[in-house]
Design a protein around this motif. Structure first.
Motif, PDB file in Angstrom:
ATOM      1  N   PHE B 184      -6.942  10.223  -6.085  1.00 56.28           N
ATOM      2  CA  PHE B 184      -6.176   9.028  -6.289  1.00 56.28           C
ATOM      3  C   PHE B 184      -5.461   8.570  -4.979  1.00 56.28           C
ATOM      4  O   PHE B 184      -5.292   7.490  -4.566  1.00 56.28           O
ATOM      5  CB  PHE B 184      -4.984   9.440  -7.525  1.00 56.28           C
ATOM      6  CG  PHE B 184      -3.892   8.220  -7.538  1.00 56.28           C
ATOM      7  CD1 PHE B 184      -4.539   7.220  -8.405  1.00 56.28           C
ATOM      8  CD2 PHE B 184      -2.744   8.291  -6.812  1.00 56.28           C
ATOM      9  CE1 PHE B 184      -3.406   6.248  -8.594  1.00 56.28           C
ATOM     10  CE2 PHE B 184      -2.018   7.328  -7.079  1.00 56.28           C
ATOM     11  CZ  PHE B 184      -2.317   6.191  -7.735  1.00 56.28           C
ATOM     12  N   ALA B 185      -4.780   9.665  -4.195  1.00 60.60           N
ATOM     13  CA  ALA B 185      -4.131   9.653  -2.884  1.00 60.60           C
ATOM     14  C   ALA B 185      -4.969   8.913  -1.930  1.00 60.60           C
ATOM     15  O   ALA B 185      -4.628   8.100  -1.323  1.00 60.60           O
ATOM     16  CB  ALA B 185      -3.357  10.784  -2.490  1.00 60.60           C
ATOM     17  N   ARG B 186      -6.426   9.399  -1.857  1.00 57.92           N
ATOM     18  CA  ARG B 186      -7.155   8.985  -0.862  1.00 57.92           C
ATOM     19  C   ARG B 186      -7.314   7.326  -1.010  1.00 57.92           C
ATOM     20  O   ARG B 186      -7.472   6.748  -0.181  1.00 57.92           O
ATOM     21  CB  ARG B 186      -8.414   9.737  -1.071  1.00 57.92           C
ATOM     22  CG  ARG B 186      -9.745   9.248  -0.213  1.00 57.92           C
ATOM     23  CD  ARG B 186     -11.040   9.849  -0.392  1.00 57.92           C
ATOM     24  NE  ARG B 186     -11.981   9.107   0.317  1.00 57.92           N
ATOM     25  CZ  ARG B 186     -12.873   9.595   1.306  1.00 57.92           C
ATOM     26  NH1 ARG B 186     -12.623  10.831   1.466  1.00 57.92           N
ATOM     27  NH2 ARG B 186     -13.832   8.708   1.666  1.00 57.92           N
ATOM     28  N   GLU B 187      -7.536   6.946  -2.346  1.00 56.39           N
ATOM     29  CA  GLU B 187      -7.882   5.656  -2.528  1.00 56.39           C
ATOM     30  C   GLU B 187      -6.759   4.908  -2.257  1.00 56.39           C
ATOM     31  O   GLU B 187      -6.540   3.792  -1.696  1.00 56.39           O
ATOM     32  CB  GLU B 187      -8.523   5.160  -3.811  1.00 56.39           C
ATOM     33  CG  GLU B 187      -8.972   4.283  -4.143  1.00 56.39           C
ATOM     34  CD  GLU B 187      -9.493   3.811  -5.627  1.00 56.39           C
ATOM     35  OE1 GLU B 187     -10.224   4.917  -6.004  1.00 56.39           O
ATOM     36  OE2 GLU B 187      -9.474   2.930  -6.190  1.00 56.39           O
ATOM     37  N   TYR B 188      -5.527   5.351  -2.618  1.00 55.79           N
ATOM     38  CA  TYR B 188      -4.382   4.445  -2.633  1.00 55.79           C
ATOM     39  C   TYR B 188      -4.006   4.307  -1.013  1.00 55.79           C
ATOM     40  O   TYR B 188      -3.745   2.991  -0.644  1.00 55.79           O
ATOM     41  CB  TYR B 188      -3.320   5.186  -3.341  1.00 55.79           C
ATOM     42  CG  TYR B 188      -1.925   4.220  -3.501  1.00 55.79           C
ATOM     43  CD1 TYR B 188      -1.642   3.457  -4.587  1.00 55.79           C
ATOM     44  CD2 TYR B 188      -1.027   4.426  -2.435  1.00 55.79           C
ATOM     45  CE1 TYR B 188      -0.615   2.631  -4.757  1.00 55.79           C
ATOM     46  CE2 TYR B 188       0.125   3.572  -2.421  1.00 55.79           C
ATOM     47  CZ  TYR B 188       0.346   2.780  -3.846  1.00 55.79           C
ATOM     48  OH  TYR B 188       1.580   2.179  -3.825  1.00 55.79           O
ATOM     49  N   LEU B 189      -4.046   5.311  -0.399  1.00 51.68           N
ATOM     50  CA  LEU B 189      -3.721   5.152   0.943  1.00 51.68           C
ATOM     51  C   LEU B 189      -4.769   4.700   1.779  1.00 51.68           C
ATOM     52  O   LEU B 189      -4.698   3.800   2.681  1.00 51.68           O
ATOM     53  CB  LEU B 189      -3.577   6.541   1.603  1.00 51.68           C
ATOM     54  CG  LEU B 189      -2.009   7.311   1.043  1.00 51.68           C
ATOM     55  CD1 LEU B 189      -1.878   8.838   1.172  1.00 51.68           C
ATOM     56  CD2 LEU B 189      -0.751   6.267   1.706  1.00 51.68           C
ATOM     57  N   GLY B 190      -6.232   4.637   1.240  1.00 46.72           N
ATOM     58  CA  GLY B 190      -7.284   4.175   2.008  1.00 46.72           C
ATOM     59  C   GLY B 190      -6.919   2.657   2.046  1.00 46.72           C
ATOM     60  O   GLY B 190      -7.393   1.905   3.101  1.00 46.72           O
ATOM     61  N   ASP B 191      -6.460   2.136   0.931  1.00 40.96           N
ATOM     62  CA  ASP B 191      -6.383   0.589   0.871  1.00 40.96           C
ATOM     63  C   ASP B 191      -5.179   0.144   1.901  1.00 40.96           C
ATOM     64  O   ASP B 191      -5.201  -0.722   2.507  1.00 40.96           O
ATOM     65  CB  ASP B 191      -5.759   0.243  -0.496  1.00 40.96           C
ATOM     66  CG  ASP B 191      -6.778   0.166  -1.412  1.00 40.96           C
ATOM     67  OD1 ASP B 191      -8.028   0.200  -1.075  1.00 40.96           O
ATOM     68  OD2 ASP B 191      -6.439   0.176  -2.705  1.00 40.96           O
ATOM     69  N   ARG B 192      -4.139   1.058   2.001  1.00 37.62           N
ATOM     70  CA  ARG B 192      -3.023   0.794   2.940  1.00 37.62           C
ATOM     71  C   ARG B 192      -3.474   0.700   4.369  1.00 37.62           C
ATOM     72  O   ARG B 192      -3.177   0.094   5.222  1.00 37.62           O
ATOM     73  CB  ARG B 192      -1.921   1.554   2.663  1.00 37.62           C
ATOM     74  CG  ARG B 192      -0.912   0.953   1.891  1.00 37.62           C
ATOM     75  CD  ARG B 192      -0.973   1.658   0.456  1.00 37.62           C
ATOM     76  NE  ARG B 192      -0.464   0.645  -0.596  1.00 37.62           N
ATOM     77  CZ  ARG B 192      -1.265   0.431  -1.721  1.00 37.62           C
ATOM     78  NH1 ARG B 192      -2.269   0.797  -2.101  1.00 37.62           N
ATOM     79  NH2 ARG B 192      -0.388  -0.450  -2.577  1.00 37.62           N
ATOM     80  N   ILE B 193      -4.520   1.806   4.609  1.00 38.06           N
ATOM     81  CA  ILE B 193      -5.033   2.121   6.136  1.00 38.06           C
ATOM     82  C   ILE B 193      -5.832   0.676   6.354  1.00 38.06           C
ATOM     83  O   ILE B 193      -5.765   0.184   7.617  1.00 38.06           O
ATOM     84  CB  ILE B 193      -5.815   3.245   6.187  1.00 38.06           C
ATOM     85  CG1 ILE B 193      -4.741   4.511   5.955  1.00 38.06           C
ATOM     86  CG2 ILE B 193      -6.476   3.389   7.418  1.00 38.06           C
ATOM     87  CD1 ILE B 193      -5.740   5.987   5.833  1.00 38.06           C
ATOM     88  N   GLU B 194      -6.681   0.300   5.325  1.00 38.43           N
ATOM     89  CA  GLU B 194      -7.551  -0.711   5.765  1.00 38.43           C
ATOM     90  C   GLU B 194      -6.682  -2.005   6.237  1.00 38.43           C
ATOM     91  O   GLU B 194      -7.186  -2.935   7.180  1.00 38.43           O
ATOM     92  CB  GLU B 194      -8.526  -1.222   4.560  1.00 38.43           C
ATOM     93  CG  GLU B 194      -9.701  -0.082   4.343  1.00 38.43           C
ATOM     94  CD  GLU B 194     -10.624  -0.570   3.259  1.00 38.43           C
ATOM     95  OE1 GLU B 194     -10.296  -1.443   2.897  1.00 38.43           O
ATOM     96  OE2 GLU B 194     -11.317   0.385   2.888  1.00 38.43           O
TER      97      GLU B 194
END
Lengths: 170, 741
Positions: B184-194
């Protein structure tokens, strides 16, 4: 007494990295066995090896980067004592291909193995001063214990696999 | 005062209950990992020496290295900004965010940005700031401060994180396992990083010759933070600079082992920004490699008190710290309370005192400074060999000197012939002047013991001095050890090969005279000519309270008392390990070099001395072996003393005991939790007992439950006596001839 190559293989195993040993001639065939598609990658900077014609996308778009299951990149060095591979950043995006997909396949030449960190830093010092001045010492897949248990594949790859290309017989 | 004390006790009790279990499980895991991992590293000590030397050199040459970093980073195409303080650093980064019209900023873990509260500054600029390290992300969601240098959310369990995420994010599927939470955190933060406009990192090290940042991580978030946005800001304390690229190597070998007990973290990134990787614009369809390489890099080097620390002879060593957290993990008190009790505004654990005093001012270390008991277990664990207890002592001393004039000083007048300022905490003066109290208590024993132990006395002692009434008081002997020796009618050997002074430390002289007598009998049985002269107390008690000037006085007196014996060729045998640790360690800071070296070289712990005698061929037949009638039996459970272990002396005791036929199991917990006066203080009593429970558990396991318990230190003996049904003994009382005394 283990050879340096065997030590490297053993230590790759203990840091959860799969190993395939191959020859330059068999490289492309072997690669087909260890990658999952869609795969992206960065050109392999070794004259005897190439990813051309393997189905690995070498100039991915951001979407392809996001969707790729597997990334294939070269390692500048392998550190036998730690099972570490040295991944250099390139303008073609080698760092991205080794970081975003779930599976990272890293290509290491036997001749680029060094025994330990001391030797690695000696080589790296030269490379950094020559202008190749970004590198990641990568040891196994990405990992975290922040959520209460050890989990692999956080922001980086969940699986790592090394293809070791033996030196051609002289 | 009394209300402050009960407030402190309440706070510690609360944090222990809420966070203690997670902290204990995690820190002890790291700690055990560290012991295993450094065992595998053949050149561990050599690497520590090198790491230390590099840091000493770098801090010495810091102004020059800062200029060198500026040159190399600018040659690489980046910008360096030297920020005076937090406000200056924040202003610089805010202006950068404003210029970039940055909406989203992603960060990888950095204590230095915690130190300056960068997130708040960027919030004020209207930026959406996201921590991408999962531990930091948990804290951001929970709105909490880090509780550990390396593992910021160490105090949270998986269950607590799941509850937090489920409530905060309300996901479609309830999150439960670590895998689900991570995904969950990977996906959530992945969006922010992008979508990020700026990536902020710290730097574990910065090399002056190549302008390289070394980032030590395992998750991969730092790599993405650097690679994806086209603007990278690295915020690093000036002390992170090392001269050359090759200097990184010993730290790469040491940092993960010292921190979490891994041989190496998954990633050690060595970036010389602006990096060669093309930035990724996820809104663009073209190949990434075609993107123009218009990267922007800013290195913000932070002073914020560090250059002053560099000038401060006592705090300078703090700057050698590589923020690995080994001092926290190896700290028995930290294992129980974690960084929310054992830390200041930003930093936590043993070394936090130095950091907080240096970057936030002395007051920010006040609340937790006393949690360092000076047990010294962290000293050998520190990869750059910082004397962390000494830094804590210095800060304590400065705090004492900054104290307001006291109102109740008259209450302990006469008990406090010290060099300290009026107004200093009464409790500290009381414990710091234990020598005076012991002298008085012994002179008036047994009456003093009866009086001290009455309820009204205990209540008064608790109220005024903060001596917890649940802790048994030591009982003073009427005849001191020195007096016993003087009154003894035993002929001295005339042509002995060995001459030794048995040091009559406070406890041996006034309270546990038996172990002194046993030491004398043991040494004499081995042919040593023994003297027990009147020698001043070592100064350990005042030093523990941060009373450095008083401790210095004691040290000078001890040195003068021992000098004639040392000149006559006597060795000094110490029974109490904490006093031996003074002679070998702290005296170096309290006496001139000649005096401190002489005492250090000629002092021995009692079993170390006995071991030496046996190695030199002295026959141990006269000592009491395991099979002798009237002995304690052959099976022992031994708890060494923390400072004794730091000095690597534990093995001498176990070796001698085993030679005499005893079967010894040893404890491996870091510390008994008592560490001198600490366990007597009402604000820390419960913490001390909590720490002691770990030792108790070991000695109640089936393999130790029926064994005779032996311990070397006075405070360990007192703690064990309080916790166990079996009465613990000093090992010398077993081996001494007629050892039943």
């Amino acid at each position: 007494m283990q050879t340096q190559l065997e030590t490297f293989e053993t230590n790759l195993g203990s840091v959860r990295t799969g190993v395939t040993r191959t020859s330059p001639a068999a490289f492309q065939d072997v690669l087909g066995d260890v990658i999952d598609e869609p795969a992206i990658g960065a050109p392999i900077p070794f004259a005897e090896l190439s990813l051309e014609g393997t189905g690995v996308v070498l100039e991915p778009t951001p979407d392809q980067l996001r969707e790729a299951t597997c990334g294939v990149t070269a390692a500048a060095l392998g550190v036998a004592d730690y099972g570490t591979v040295v991944l250099e950043s390139t303008p073609a995006g080698a760092e991205l291909a080794g970081l975003f997909p779930d599976r990272h396949v890293v290509v290491v030449r036997e001749r680029d193995l060094v025994a330990d960190m001391a030797a690695a830093f000696e080589r790296l010092g030269e490379r950094f001063r020559d202008g190749n001045d970004d590198a990641v010492l990568a040891t196994g897949p990405s990992a975290t214990a922040d959520m209460g248990d050890l989990v692999h594949g956080v922001h980086g790859p969940r699986e790592t696999h090394a293809v070791i290309v033996e030196d051609a017989a002289e | 005062m009394a209300t402050d004390r009960s407030r402190t006790a309440d706070r510690i009790r609360r944090i222990m209950a809420a966070e203690g279990d997670s902290v204990e499980r995690n820190t002890r895991g790291f700690n055990e990992g560290r012991y295993d991992s450094v065992d595998r590293l053949e050149e561990y000590d050599a690497y520590k020496d090198r790491a230390r030397a590099i840091k000493e050199d770098a801090i010495e040459r810091l102004p020059e290295l800062i200029e060198r970093v500026r040159e190399t980073v600018e040659e690489n195409g980046g910008t360096v900004y030297l920020a005076d303080d937090a406000a200056d650093a924040n202003r610089y980064v805010r202006e950068l965010a404003r210029e970039r019209a940055a909406e989203t900023v992603v960060k990888s873990k950095s204590m230095t940005t915690e130190e300056i509260d960068l997130n708040e500054a960027l919030d004020a600029e209207g930026c959406d700031v996201w921590e991408t390290d999962l531990g930091e992300f948990v804290l951001q969601v929970a709105d909490e401060a880090p509780s550990h240098l390396v593992a910021p959310a160490i105090h949270q369990s998986r269950e607590e994180i799941a509850a937090l995420f489920n409530e905060y994010f309300d996901p479609d599927m309830e999150l439960e396992t670590a895998e689900e939470l991570t995904a969950f955190a990977r996906e959530y933060l992945g969006d922010r990083i992008e979508n990020a406009d700026i990536g902020v990192t710290g730097a574990n090290f910065v090399t002056a010759d190549t302008g390289t940042m070394a980032l030590v991580t395992s998750e991969g978030n730092a790599r993405k933070t650097v690679a994806v946005p086209d603007t990278h800001v690295a915020v690093a304390g000036v002390e992170k600079i090392v001269p050359t690229f090759e200097d990184l190597q010993p730290f790469v070998e040491l940092i993960a082992r010292s921190g979490t007990g891994q041989d190496i973290t998954s990633y050690v990134s060595l970036f010389s920004p602006p990096v060669a990787t093309p930035p990724v614009d996820f809104d663009d369809d073209g190949p990434i490699a075609d993107d123009p390489a218009d990267r922007d890099f800013h290195l913000v080097l932070l002073d914020n008190g560090r250059m002053d620390m560099r000038e401060d002879d006592q705090l300078r060593e703090t700057l050698y710290c590589i923020r690995c957290g080994a001092c926290s993990n190896s700290c028995a008190n930290f294992q129980s309370v974690g960084g929310h009790a054992f830390g200041g505004e930003t930093y936590s654990g043993g070394i936090a005192t130095g950091w907080e005093a240096g970057v936030h001012g002395r007051e920010s270390a006040d609340d937790f400074n006393d949690l360092c008991t000076g047990c010294s277990r962290c000293v050998n664990q520190c990869p750059v060999k910082i004397d962390i207890p000494w830094i804590n002592t210095v800060v304590r001393d400065r705090r004492n000197r900054g104290a307001e004039d006291g109102q109740l000083d008259f209450l302990v007048e006469g008990l406090t012939p010290d060099e300290e300022p009026a107004g200093m905490d009464l409790q500290k003066r009381f414990f710091g002047n234990f020598a005076t109290l012991a002298k008085l208590g012994s002179a008036t024993a047994p009456v003093s013991n009866w009086v001290a132990d009455t309820l009204p006395s205990r209540l008064a002692m608790e109220r005024v001095l903060g001596v917890d009434r649940r802790r048994d008081l030591p009982e003073f002997e009427r005849e001191t050890f020195v007096e016993w020796f003087r009154n003894r009618d035993v002929p001295r050997p005339v042509d002995a090969d060995y001459h030794a002074v048995v040091y009559p430390d406070l406890y041996t002289n006034y309270i546990r005279t038996d172990r002194g007598k046993a030491t004398v009998r043991t040494l004499e049985a081995l042919g040593v000519a023994v003297e027990v002269p009147e020698v001043a107390s070592s100064g350990r008690a005042p030093l523990s309270q941060g009373m450095i000037a008083t401790a210095e006085d004691h040290a000078r007196e001890v040195s003068a008392n021992l000098e004639p014996y040392l000149e006559a060729g006597y060795d000094v045998v110490a029974v109490e390990p904490s006093d031996l640790a003074m002679f070998r360690g702290e005296y170096e800071r309290l006496l001139d070099e000649r005096r401190s070296e002489t005492i250090a070289e000629r002092s021995y712990e009692v079993f170390e001395y006995v071991y030496g005698l046996l190695e030199n061929g002295v026959d141990p037949a006269s000592l009491s072996g395991a099979d002798d009638a009237g002995g304690a039996g052959s099976a022992l459970a031994y708890h060494s003393h923390c400072q004794q272990r730091t000095l690597e002396l534990e093995a001498y005791t176990t070796d001698v005991l085993e030679r005499l036929g005893y079967d010894v199991v040893t404890s491996d917990v870091e510390c008994c939790g008592m560490a001198g006066s600490f366990g007597y203080k009402s604000e820390y009593y419960e913490l001390s007992v909590d720490v002691g429970e770990r030792l108790k558990e070991q000695f109640e396991m089936p393999e130790a439950a029926d064994r005779t318990v032996v311990a070397s230190g006075t405070s360990c003996l007192e703690q064990l006596d309080g916790l166990l049904a079996r009465r613990p003994r000093h090992p010398i009382s077993l081996v001494a001839p007629d050892g039943s005394e």
